[in-house]
Enzyme design. Structure first.
Site, mmCIF file in Angstrom:
data_model
loop_
_atom_site.group_PDB
_atom_site.id
_atom_site.type_symbol
_atom_site.label_atom_id
_atom_site.label_comp_id
_atom_site.label_asym_id
_atom_site.label_seq_id
_atom_site.Cartn_x
_atom_site.Cartn_y
_atom_site.Cartn_z
ATOM 1 N N CYS A 225 -4.810 -2.965 2.774
ATOM 2 C CA CYS A 225 -4.364 -3.007 4.275
ATOM 3 C C CYS A 225 -5.342 -3.150 5.212
ATOM 4 C CB CYS A 225 -3.626 -1.553 4.428
ATOM 5 S SG CYS A 225 -3.054 -1.712 6.050
ATOM 6 N N LYS B 201 -9.470 2.397 -1.653
ATOM 7 C CA LYS B 201 -9.635 1.526 -0.283
ATOM 8 C C LYS B 201 -11.003 2.035 0.385
ATOM 9 C CE LYS B 201 -6.950 1.281 3.957
ATOM 10 N NZ LYS B 201 -5.731 1.569 4.580
ATOM 11 N N GLU C 264 0.868 -1.334 0.202
ATOM 12 C CA GLU C 264 0.137 -0.086 -0.017
ATOM 13 C C GLU C 264 0.789 1.427 0.086
ATOM 14 O OE1 GLU C 264 -1.521 0.996 4.015
ATOM 15 O OE2 GLU C 264 -3.508 1.378 3.284
ATOM 16 N N GLU D 277 -5.551 8.632 7.776
ATOM 17 C CA GLU D 277 -6.285 8.351 6.625
ATOM 18 C C GLU D 277 -7.346 9.030 6.569
ATOM 19 O OE1 GLU D 277 -5.645 4.465 4.813
ATOM 20 O OE2 GLU D 277 -4.667 3.803 6.774
ATOM 21 N N ASN E 299 -6.923 6.404 -1.517
ATOM 22 C CA ASN E 299 -5.831 5.339 -1.520
ATOM 23 C C ASN E 299 -6.079 4.378 -2.265
ATOM 24 O OD1 ASN E 299 -4.043 3.483 -0.193
ATOM 25 N ND2 ASN E 299 -4.380 4.046 1.899
ATOM 26 N N ASN F 137 0.312 -1.338 5.312
ATOM 27 C CA ASN F 137 1.341 -0.471 6.353
ATOM 28 C C ASN F 137 0.665 -0.650 7.444
ATOM 29 O OD1 ASN F 137 3.153 1.593 4.678
ATOM 30 N ND2 ASN F 137 1.484 1.461 3.646
HETATM 31 N N1 CDV Z 1 -2.795 1.342 6.692
HETATM 32 C C1 CDV Z 1 -3.746 0.645 7.265
HETATM 33 O O1 CDV Z 1 -4.772 0.572 6.873
HETATM 34 N N2 CDV Z 1 -3.388 0.194 8.547
HETATM 35 C C2 CDV Z 1 -4.315 -0.447 9.537
HETATM 36 C C3 CDV Z 1 -4.052 -0.037 10.920
HETATM 37 C C4 CDV Z 1 -2.911 -0.383 11.523
HETATM 38 C C5 CDV Z 1 -4.297 1.496 11.167
HETATM 39 C C6 CDV Z 1 -4.309 -1.857 9.551
HETATM 40 O O2 CDV Z 1 -5.259 -2.487 9.652
HETATM 41 O O3 CDV Z 1 -3.336 -2.347 9.530
#
Ligand code: CDV
Length: 315
Positions: free
Chosen positions: A168, A123, A47, A142, A106, A193
């Site tokens: 993610c 996303k 990501e 985000e 995203n 991430n």
């Molecule tokens: N980039 C993400 O979406 N991270 C989320 C959390 C850790 C905020 C995740 O679900 O990994």
């Protein structure tokens, strides 16, 4: 019909704010070339692959703009597209997208082995907050920087293989995999991430890796799909992101996992037919699902009261 797919997850070690996109793309090309030597047909990148995980920092609009791509491919990323097409390797790439009318998402794309973009995803589940929480090790903004995705959970044809994409935090939500499996997805690819510290997200340190892998494994097993997940990992300007980039089988078993938090390629040749026994038995959707009994899932967003009973418990 294609039955095998050689899948690579390209874990990308931390990217500091000082690194240019040109330098990052050069790292991605090195990973892609390594994957190609193992005959990878599809490489999954993380990501927001092209930059540091900037949502950790409160930035003004003019400061954050440099992290967004206003076209894809563009001159920074074109070398990756060119090298991938030369090597006949497709890829999934996560990046920050700014549309021509200024909306920011995203986003991820799926690029086929000829270098054509054949899929796009924005996303849906945006974690974090949009207010400035000062005095913390880092923020998770985000909700400030991105709009919620508006393209649904698409499934795309990749040289005869049906591929779904997510990003993610989406991987933690069962509806995501099910929405794609119902459209015939055979493989779900995703980048992530996952920082150690997220404001308001209390979890034991070891649980970060456990819940990451649990989500991939549950999503794969319950939907008879392969899941390939690539993380941006290690330290970025002193902030730590978990590793654990992995490929998971429809049995729910991890086929391969990164052993470091650095740039690392993990390659697995998967037999797509091995999902068939699951699709025909325990997870024969057409035979066993009860969509009539699941309406609360789309009708209700948050937790609420039990639904009124439509029967007498004593009868
Ligand atoms: N980039 C993400 O979406 N991270 C989320 C959390 C850790 C905020 C995740 O679900 O990994």
């Amino acid at each position: 019909m294609t039955t095998n797919l050689t899948l690579a997850v390209a874990q990308v070690g931390g990217i500091n704010t000082s690194e240019t996109k040109e330098e990052v793309v050069a790292r991605l090309i090195t990973l892609l070339e390594e994957a190609a030597t193992s005959n990878a047909e599809l490489v999954v990148f993380p990501e927001l692959t092209l930059t540091t995980f900037f949502p950790r920092t409160w930035l003004d609009d003019d400061q954050v703009g440099k992290y967004f791509e206003t076209s894809m491919p563009n001159s920074d990323v074109q070398p990756l597209f060119d090298r991938a097409a030369e090597l006949a390797v497709g890829f999934y790439l996560g990046y920050a997208e700014q549309t021509s009318d200024g909306r920011r998402f995203n986003t991820s794309i799926l690029v086929d082995r000829d270098g054509a973009i054949v899929g796009k995803y924005r996303k849906m589940h945006l974690p974090g907050h949009d207010d400035n929480k000062t005095g913390l090790p880092n923020q998770h903004l985000e909700k400030k920087y991105f709009q919620e995705g508006n393209l649904g959970f698409g499934v795309f044809d990749f040289h005869g293989v049906s591929i779904g994409m997510c990003l993610c935090n989406d991987r933690r939500w069962p509806e995501v995999y099910r929405s794609m499996a119902l459209q015939g997805a055979e493989v779900v690819v995703l980048g992530y991430n996952t920082p150690d510290f997220v404001p308001g997200w209390q979890e034991e340190p070891h649980a970060k890796m456990f819940t990451h892998l649990l989500s991939l494994q549950a999503g794969a097993y319950q939907n008879s799909v392969f899941v390939a997940a690539a993380g941006k990992s290690g330290f970025e300007d002193g902030h730590h992101l978990i590793g654990g980039s992995a490929v998971v089988a429809p049995s729910g078993e991890i086929l391969a996992k990164a052993g470091s938090e650095r740039d690392e390629i993990v390659v697995v040749k998967v037999d797509l037919e091995s999902a068939q026994p699951y699709k025909e038995s325990v997870f024969n959707f057409a035979a066993h699902r009860r969509p009539d009994a699941y309406t609360i899932i789309s009708d209700r967003k948050g937790r609420g009261e039990p639904l009124p009973l439509s029967f007498n418990v004593n009868e």
